[in-house]
Every structure is written in structure tokens, then in C-alpha cells.
Design a protein around this motif. Sequence first.
Motif, PDB file in Angstrom:
ATOM      1  N   UNK A 110       1.030  -1.536   0.449  1.00 26.37           N
ATOM      2  CA  UNK A 110       0.383   0.062  -0.378  1.00 26.37           C
ATOM      3  C   UNK A 110       0.847   1.175  -0.176  1.00 26.37           C
ATOM      4  N   UNK A 111       1.602   1.103   1.046  1.00 27.23           N
ATOM      5  CA  UNK A 111       2.913   2.151   0.829  1.00 27.23           C
ATOM      6  C   UNK A 111       3.187   3.308  -0.921  1.00 27.23           C
ATOM      7  N   UNK A 112       3.766   1.660  -1.758  1.00 31.05           N
ATOM      8  CA  UNK A 112       4.317   1.995  -3.033  1.00 31.05           C
ATOM      9  C   UNK A 112       2.913   2.534  -3.610  1.00 31.05           C
ATOM     10  N   UNK A 113       1.789   1.673  -3.444  1.00 29.78           N
ATOM     11  CA  UNK A 113       0.376   2.928  -4.122  1.00 29.78           C
ATOM     12  C   UNK A 113       0.696   3.950  -3.561  1.00 29.78           C
ATOM     13  N   UNK A 114       0.608   4.535  -2.269  1.00 33.40           N
ATOM     14  CA  UNK A 114       0.765   6.085  -2.160  1.00 33.40           C
ATOM     15  C   UNK A 114       1.943   5.986  -3.107  1.00 33.40           C
ATOM     16  N   UNK A 115       3.275   6.053  -2.944  1.00 36.49           N
ATOM     17  CA  UNK A 115       4.294   6.914  -3.489  1.00 36.49           C
ATOM     18  C   UNK A 115       3.349   6.863  -4.376  1.00 36.49           C
ATOM     19  N   UNK A 116       3.381   5.883  -6.015  1.00 38.43           N
ATOM     20  CA  UNK A 116       2.916   5.653  -7.021  1.00 38.43           C
ATOM     21  C   UNK A 116       1.476   7.592  -6.921  1.00 38.43           C
ATOM     22  N   UNK A 117       0.727   7.253  -5.845  1.00 39.84           N
ATOM     23  CA  UNK A 117      -0.445   8.665  -5.819  1.00 39.84           C
ATOM     24  C   UNK A 117       0.677   9.409  -5.232  1.00 39.84           C
ATOM     25  N   UNK A 118       2.071   9.994  -4.350  1.00 42.84           N
ATOM     26  CA  UNK A 118       2.213  10.973  -4.287  1.00 42.84           C
ATOM     27  C   UNK A 118       3.430  11.467  -5.710  1.00 42.84           C
ATOM     28  N   UNK A 119       3.230  10.260  -6.770  1.00 45.78           N
ATOM     29  CA  UNK A 119       4.316  11.175  -7.588  1.00 45.78           C
ATOM     30  C   UNK A 119       3.584  11.524  -8.963  1.00 45.78           C
ATOM     31  N   UNK A 120       2.023  11.676  -8.497  1.00 44.17           N
ATOM     32  CA  UNK A 120       1.486  12.445  -9.412  1.00 44.17           C
ATOM     33  C   UNK A 120       0.477  13.472  -9.175  1.00 44.17           C
ATOM     34  N   UNK A 121       1.181  13.655  -8.258  1.00 48.61           N
ATOM     35  CA  UNK A 121       0.320  14.808  -7.488  1.00 48.61           C
ATOM     36  C   UNK A 121       1.235  15.626  -5.952  1.00 48.61           C
ATOM     37  N   UNK A 122       2.735  15.817  -7.097  1.00 51.97           N
ATOM     38  CA  UNK A 122       3.138  16.794  -6.446  1.00 51.97           C
ATOM     39  C   UNK A 122       5.065  16.500  -6.661  1.00 51.97           C
ATOM     40  N   UNK A 123       5.511  17.583  -6.635  1.00 54.43           N
ATOM     41  CA  UNK A 123       6.705  18.010  -7.242  1.00 54.43           C
ATOM     42  C   UNK A 123       8.251  17.561  -5.987  1.00 54.43           C
ATOM     43  N   UNK A 124       7.210  17.352  -4.942  1.00 47.35           N
ATOM     44  CA  UNK A 124       8.282  18.066  -3.522  1.00 47.35           C
ATOM     45  C   UNK A 124       9.222  17.316  -3.421  1.00 47.35           C
ATOM     46  N   UNK A 125       9.007  15.923  -4.320  1.00 45.96           N
ATOM     47  CA  UNK A 125      10.468  14.814  -4.000  1.00 45.96           C
ATOM     48  C   UNK A 125      11.776  14.598  -4.818  1.00 45.96           C
ATOM     49  N   UNK A 126      12.336  14.643  -4.437  1.00 52.15           N
ATOM     50  CA  UNK A 126      13.782  14.317  -5.504  1.00 52.15           C
ATOM     51  C   UNK A 126      13.621  12.930  -5.567  1.00 52.15           C
ATOM     52  N   UNK A 127      13.166  12.151  -5.002  1.00 58.90           N
ATOM     53  CA  UNK A 127      13.159  10.995  -5.149  1.00 58.90           C
ATOM     54  C   UNK A 127      12.275  10.347  -4.774  1.00 58.90           C
ATOM     55  N   UNK A 128      12.105   8.959  -5.257  1.00 58.55           N
ATOM     56  CA  UNK A 128      10.373   8.445  -5.149  1.00 58.55           C
ATOM     57  C   UNK A 128      10.586   7.005  -4.894  1.00 58.55           C
ATOM     58  N   UNK A 129      10.392   5.762  -4.139  1.00 57.21           N
ATOM     59  CA  UNK A 129      10.443   4.462  -4.360  1.00 57.21           C
ATOM     60  C   UNK A 129       9.190   3.793  -4.330  1.00 57.21           C
ATOM     61  N   UNK A 130       8.839   3.111  -5.332  1.00 56.35           N
ATOM     62  CA  UNK A 130       7.711   2.063  -5.268  1.00 56.35           C
ATOM     63  C   UNK A 130       7.943   0.799  -5.576  1.00 56.35           C
ATOM     64  N   UNK A 131       7.570   0.338  -4.397  1.00 56.18           N
ATOM     65  CA  UNK A 131       7.822  -0.920  -4.428  1.00 56.18           C
ATOM     66  C   UNK A 131       6.674  -1.863  -3.553  1.00 56.18           C
ATOM     67  N   UNK A 132       6.231  -2.862  -5.501  1.00 52.61           N
ATOM     68  CA  UNK A 132       4.935  -3.355  -5.398  1.00 52.61           C
ATOM     69  C   UNK A 132       3.974  -2.894  -4.755  1.00 52.61           C
TER      70      UNK A 132
END
Length: 81
Positions: free
Chosen positions: A55-77
Motif C-alpha cells: 500500500x505504501x508503494x501505491x501511495x508513492x505512486x499517488x504522490x508522484x502524480x500529485x506533487x513534485x516536492x520529492x527528489x526521489x520516490x521508490x515504489x516497491x510492489x
Amino acid sequence: MVNFHGSSSFGQAWVESILGAHPEKPFEDVMKATDFLIAEGSVDPKRIAAAGGSYGGFLVNWIEGHTDRFAALVSHAGSTT
């Protein structure tokens, strides 16, 4: 590690609080935690990253589409739907 809405740490009502809003409330919690960490000087806002699995990976995927605040995102499964 953010103990966001939907986790089981604060009882059933907290778990059910995301029904119908699975990404929105946890996303808001992560953004508030990010603001707090930046404000207290614990993280560099230009070098911050987020990671999650399942679910954390799902949330990271959501974050990627809704903000550019993070320099890196890692979505696992993470699901994309």
C-alpha cells in the motif's frame, strides 16, 4: 515513518477513516509530516525522498502524480489502480 490515516494503530475508526478516500487522507498526512520535518530542519527540502511497499508503494505512486516536492520516490510492489 508516518502513521497515516487508515493504519491500525489508532483503532477501527482510524482504519475506516480512509474508506472512499484511500489516497487522499494518507497523502495529506505525509505532506504534513514532510512540512514538519522541513520546518524543524531535519531534512533538506531539495534532497527529500519517499519510499513505500505494497500500500505504501501505491501511495508513492499517488504522490508522484500529485506533487513534485520529492527528489526521489521508490515504489516497491505498489498497485497502479
